[in-house]
Design a protein around this motif. Structure first.
Motif, PDB file in Angstrom:
ATOM      1  N   ALA A  71       0.847  -1.198   0.000  1.00 27.18           N
ATOM      2  CA  ALA A  71       0.000   0.000   0.000  1.00 27.18           C
ATOM      3  C   ALA A  71       0.882   1.247   0.000  1.00 27.18           C
ATOM      4  O   ALA A  71       1.984   1.238   0.545  1.00 27.18           O
ATOM      5  CB  ALA A  71      -0.902   0.008   1.220  1.00 27.18           C
ATOM      6  N   ARG A 131      -0.944   6.654   1.615  1.00 28.81           N
ATOM      7  CA  ARG A 131      -2.345   6.974   1.922  1.00 28.81           C
ATOM      8  C   ARG A 131      -3.154   5.728   2.270  1.00 28.81           C
ATOM      9  O   ARG A 131      -4.321   5.823   2.612  1.00 28.81           O
ATOM     10  CB  ARG A 131      -2.994   7.684   0.738  1.00 28.81           C
ATOM     11  N   GLY A 132      -2.537   4.542   2.129  1.00 30.21           N
ATOM     12  CA  GLY A 132      -3.229   3.293   2.420  1.00 30.21           C
ATOM     13  C   GLY A 132      -3.867   2.649   1.208  1.00 30.21           C
ATOM     14  O   GLY A 132      -4.539   1.629   1.325  1.00 30.21           O
TER      15      GLY A 132
END
Length: 85
Positions: A32, A35-36
Motif C-alpha cells: 500500500a 495513503r493506504g
C-alpha cells in the motif's frame, strides 16, 4: 517441504519510506502507498540460488492479477509497483 512453508521463509519486502507491506499469505505481501491505497502484491518465488520476487497488479477487466515482472530483489519489485501506476 511444501511450497507454502518454503515461501513463508522468504524475507519480507520493505517499502523504503513510501508505503507498507502486509503479509497476506505464504510468500505474498500486499503493498500500500502512504495513503493506504493498495498498489499491488509482491510474491516470493523460490529459485535456484535464492529468492525471486514478482510484482503483481490487479487487472479489473479480467478480474485477475497480472505479473509486471520478476526480480532478484524485493526492492526492485517494490520500485516496479511504485513507478508503474
Amino acid at each position: 517441504m511444501s511450497t507454502a512453508l518454503w515461501n513463508d521463509l522468504a524475507p519480507a519486502p520493505r517499502p523504503a519510506g513510501w508505503g507498507a507491506a502486509t503479509h497476506v499469505a505464504a510468500g505474498l505481501w500486499r503493498i500500500a502507498d502512504p495513503r493506504g491505497v493498495v498498489v499491488g502484491h509482491v510474491r516470493a518465488i523460490a529459485a535456484e540460488g535464492g529468492w525471486r520476487y514478482a510484482a503483481e497488479r490487479f487487472h479489473t477487466a479480467t478480474g485477475s492479477f497480472r505479473r509486471l515482472g520478476e526480480f532478484w530483489s524485493s526492492t526492485d519489485a517494490l520500485e516496479c509497483l511504485r513507478y508503474l501506476r
